[in-house]
Design an enzyme around this catalytic site. Structure first.
Site, mmCIF file in Angstrom:
data_model
loop_
_atom_site.group_PDB
_atom_site.id
_atom_site.type_symbol
_atom_site.label_atom_id
_atom_site.label_comp_id
_atom_site.label_asym_id
_atom_site.label_seq_id
_atom_site.Cartn_x
_atom_site.Cartn_y
_atom_site.Cartn_z
ATOM 1 N N SER A 222 9.072 23.018 62.635
ATOM 2 C CA SER A 222 9.860 23.835 61.721
ATOM 3 C C SER A 222 10.972 23.022 61.050
ATOM 4 C CB SER A 222 10.394 25.030 62.499
ATOM 5 O OG SER A 222 10.618 26.088 61.621
ATOM 6 N N HIS A 363 4.187 30.962 64.420
ATOM 7 C CA HIS A 363 5.112 29.843 64.225
ATOM 8 C C HIS A 363 5.605 29.366 65.594
ATOM 9 C CE1 HIS A 363 8.034 27.636 61.824
ATOM 10 N NE2 HIS A 363 9.030 28.104 62.561
HETATM 11 C C1 GTR Z 1 13.410 29.678 59.418
HETATM 12 C C2 GTR Z 1 13.427 28.912 58.126
HETATM 13 C C3 GTR Z 1 12.325 27.913 58.107
HETATM 14 C C4 GTR Z 1 12.177 27.157 59.396
HETATM 15 C C5 GTR Z 1 12.518 27.976 60.612
HETATM 16 C C6 GTR Z 1 12.815 27.178 61.889
HETATM 17 O O1 GTR Z 1 14.378 30.666 59.483
HETATM 18 O O2 GTR Z 1 13.290 29.837 57.077
HETATM 19 O O3 GTR Z 1 12.510 27.036 57.009
HETATM 20 O O4 GTR Z 1 12.914 25.992 59.368
HETATM 21 O O5 GTR Z 1 13.619 28.756 60.441
HETATM 22 O O6 GTR Z 1 13.319 26.064 61.850
HETATM 23 O O7 GTR Z 1 12.564 27.731 62.954
#
Ligand code: GTR
Length: 375
Positions: A222, A363
């Site tokens: 991420s 995710h």
């Molecule tokens: C989210 C963000 C993403 C990603 C994620 C993370 O809120 O929108 O770009 O980076 O966090 O890092 O878990």
């Protein structure tokens, strides 16, 4: 080239176009990384030869960025296989919640740095607790990594720059920037600061007797996947680069405006990129780069891009197309990119000199992801 000449040789890419593209990312996306390379001091905070039931050497190395023990420092948690007779190739990546969350072992020090308890704002300061030991262990299959003969080095990203918008006063910024009140449009944000610290960790691993510094791969999930890519693009000593679900500002193409957009990310996380990047809010077509060019900066070194089906916010299709369109640079340098831009079959990794997969699920970082990186 910027003057319109097409790039037709490896030599032209290496000596002319690559530096131009790198400069464009520094000016318009991430900002410049800190230039200072301080004299690092490393102190072994702990060492055990019988981690993971006798399989691994586990060490905590404190790296001080100045000659002041009270100044900024980071702890690198390093695992290497006991059985290794020579220095091992190693994965290096930041973790989100502290080194003590990677492995429940009670001997690992609980971080005393700022920790977040709100993923979106990160504004809440609080102290990490014993209760959080091992809470991220599903993302760090240390046993699998070590059993395959690799090392793992991980650092809590909050040691380097706490992840909230504080006008760049905390973390390493205060140490590296003379005046943080005036900020140039192309000054690096937190991603640049974190990437800089991965290079400092590599400085340490390069002279570590148990790690092969010429075979260190960055890894990150991420926002830390964006960081992994930027570290690999800016520091050619990294032998391989892994982006796990990095999305917008990472592997995904900004011009697709799918899921998270440039405006959205700059609004939610104003400290991640440089100020100039805000010019492209709702104005992606004006960006002089897109993120396939970030992946191209890593060539000819292998880059692995991973997506997840239920992570549409990160635009899996855009992540794959980005890797596909980095292909011509890999080809120019004698490597193979993705064979085609067909929609990838779920859970079927594609591996040439680059790698891509889209797995079932959300995710996250899973054993499936790590298995492909190890392969
Ligand atoms: C989210 C963000 C993403 C990603 C994620 C993370 O809120 O929108 O770009 O980076 O966090 O890092 O878990």
């Amino acid at each position: 080239l910027q003057d319109g000449t097409p790039v037709t040789s490896a030599e032209q890419w290496i000596s002319q176009r690559r530096p131009e593209v790198l400069e464009l990312f520094q000016e318009h996306v991430f900002g410049h990384r800190p230039e200072t390379v301080p004299q690092l001091r490393t102190r072994e905070r702990s060492c055990t030869q019988d981690a993971l039931g006798g399989k691994a050497v586990r060490r905590e190395l404190t790296v001080f960025f100045s000659d002041d023990d009270a100044g900024p420092s980071m702890d690198i948690l390093v695992y290497t296989p006991v059985a290794a007779e020579t220095p091992v190739p190693c994965f290096l990546g930041f973790n989100f919640h502290g080194n003590h969350t990677v492995d429940p072992n009670p001997a690992i020090h609980v971080t005393s740095s700022w920790v977040r308890n709100d993923a979106k704002t990160g504004t809440v300061d609080h102290q990490a607790t014993e209760q959080s030991r091992g809470k991220s262990s599903s993302r760090w299959p240390v046993d699998m990594i070590v059993s395959r003969g690799y090392g793992l080095a991980t650092i809590y990203y909050g040691d380097v720059d706490p992840d909230f918008d504080d006008g760049f006063k905390n973390g390493i910024h205060a140490m590296l920037e003379s005046d943080t009140s005036v900020r140039a449009g192309n000054a690096g944000g937190s991603i640049s600061a974190w990437a800089w610290a991965l290079s400092r960790a590599l400085d340490v691993l390069e002279v570590d007797p148990l790690v092969d510094g010429s075979r260190v791969s960055t890894f990150g999930h991420s926002r830390l996947g964006k960081t992994s890519l930027w570290a690999g693009a800016t520091d050619e000593r990294f032998a391989m680069v892994i982006s796990n679900d990095s999305g917008c500002g990472g592997a995904a193409l900004s011009r697709r405006r799918f899921g998270e957009t440039v405006k959205r990310i700059n609004t939610s996380f104003p400290h991640w990129f440089c100020i100039n990047h805000r010019r492209y809010n709702d104005n992606e077509d004006a960006l002089p780069v897109d993120h396939h060019m970030l992946l191209a900066l890593i060539a000819p070194r292998p880059v692995y891009v991973a997506s997840a089906v239920d992570d549409q916010w990160a635009d899996p299709r855009g992540e794959m197309l980005s890797l596909y369109h980095a292909g011509p640079v890999f080809e120019l340098l004698g490597r193979s990119g993705l064979p085609n831009d067909d929609v990838a079959t779920v859970d079927q990794p594609i591996q040439t000199d680059v790698g891509y997969h889209i797995r079932t699920g959300k995710h996250d970082v899973t054993d499936f992801d790590w298995t492909q990186y190890l392969n």
